[in-house]
Design an enzyme around this catalytic site. Structure first.
Site, PDB file in Angstrom:
ATOM      1  N   SER A   1     -55.875 -51.259 119.203  1.00 10.82           N
ATOM      2  CA  SER A   1     -55.459 -50.611 117.741  1.00 10.82           C
ATOM      3  C   SER A   1     -56.301 -51.539 116.868  1.00 10.82           C
ATOM      4  O   SER A   1     -57.782 -51.377 116.816  1.00 10.82           O
ATOM      5  CB  SER A   1     -54.124 -50.620 117.314  1.00 10.82           C
ATOM      6  OG  SER A   1     -53.933 -49.459 116.558  1.00 10.82           O
TER       7      SER A   1
ATOM      8  N   LYS B   1     -40.901 -40.126  95.624  1.00  9.66           N
ATOM      9  CA  LYS B   1     -40.643 -41.614  95.369  1.00  9.66           C
ATOM     10  C   LYS B   1     -39.809 -42.319  96.301  1.00  9.66           C
ATOM     11  O   LYS B   1     -40.199 -43.421  96.615  1.00  9.66           O
ATOM     12  CB  LYS B   1     -39.832 -41.778  94.067  1.00  9.66           C
ATOM     13  CG  LYS B   1     -40.281 -43.236  93.424  1.00  9.66           C
ATOM     14  CD  LYS B   1     -41.793 -43.531  93.410  1.00  9.66           C
ATOM     15  CE  LYS B   1     -41.954 -45.053  92.752  1.00  9.66           C
ATOM     16  NZ  LYS B   1     -43.389 -45.306  92.796  1.00  9.66           N
TER      17      LYS B   1
END
Length: 270
Positions: A86, A138
């Site tokens: 990765s 949010k």
């Protein structure tokens, strides 16, 4: 007269080690070391990587710093150790050449983002959250509720964007087409031997093999040129106590799990 640590090193080779998860402290140490290698004008760098990856931004900054070093004429060879997956791959493809052991675990090209939904547990113990927010999204990935369909779509867009950046970096660094990279960039891991067949690495061999390759590329003496280590991680005395390394590893894994919750990661998580 230049300071001793800034003397020119045109007949030497530098070595930097990236070990463990890539995070802020790793990025700070490695980028500083790369800057020192650039200042001393080393003609070659041996980059040893033994990492499952980590945070996206930190991996990108190390990748960019390697690119700047190469633009100054430094020949960079990456040596993959036990694992370079990765984000470790993302950093590695910034090198001119990549060498891996036949059994190195590599690949895992992709992005992962995880949150913790513990709403049922909170309900059982009688805990609830009161949330006041400025916008609809949010409190996305808040642990006290499941994702909505719109939130999942929003986060998938974020992941897709990060994934596209990853694929582009691998395609550019390895001289492959975007479609070829996407064919194997689905999160799967490979052995070093398999990675070579895919064009993800250049040669099979150990770190000594990579050192000799870097020396040849830079026109240095393969037999006599030994790397100068930069950015050495500080060792703690506690690490010398039997059993403490395992405990520290578990503690680090838990800390990273908590710290990285809700972040897109270029990280292999078996």
């Amino acid at each position: 007269m230049p300071w001793p640590w800034r003397r020119k090193s045109r007949k030497s080779m530098a070595r930097i080690v990236i070990e463990g998860a890539i995070s802020g402290p790793t990025r700070e140490r490695v980028v500083k070391a790369l800057r020192q290698v650039e200042e001393r004008e080393f003609p070659a760098l041996l980059l040893r990587i033994d990492s499952p990856g980590g945070t996206v931004g930190d991996s990108q900054e190390i990748h960019a710093a390697i690119g700047r070093l190469r633009s100054k004429g430094c020949r960079v060879v990456a040596s993959f150790g036990n694992i370079s997956a990765s984000g470790g791959v993302y950093v590695g493809v910034a090198a001119e050449k990549i060498v891996a052991n036949p059994g190195t675990i590599t690949g895992s090209i992709g992005v992962i983002l995880r949150g913790n939904n513990i709403s049922k547990l909170l309900e059982r113990i009688g805990i609830s959250f009161e949330t006041v927010k400025s916008g609809l999204y949010k409190d996305i990935l808040s642990p006290d509720r499941a994702l909505t369909a719109d939130e999942r779509e929003l986060l998938q867009g974020l992941i897709d964007s990060s994934y596209g950046q990853f694929v582009d970096a691998v395609a550019t660094g390895r001289g492959l087409s975007d479609s070829v990279v996407r064919a194997f960039a689905d999160g799967r891991v490979f052995s070093g031997a398999q990675a070579m067949e895919l064009g993800l690495i250049d040669e099979l061999g150990d770190e000594e093999h990579a050192r000799r390759l870097a020396a040849r590329l830079a026109g240095l003496d393969e037999e006599k040129t030994q790397p100068v280590l930069f950015g050495k991680p500080q060792k703690r005395l506690a690490g010398l106590i039997p059993g403490r390394n395992m405990l520290r590893g578990l503690q680090q894994a838990l800390s990273l799990e908590l710290a990285w919750c809700g972040q897109p990661l270029w990280l292999w998580r078996p």
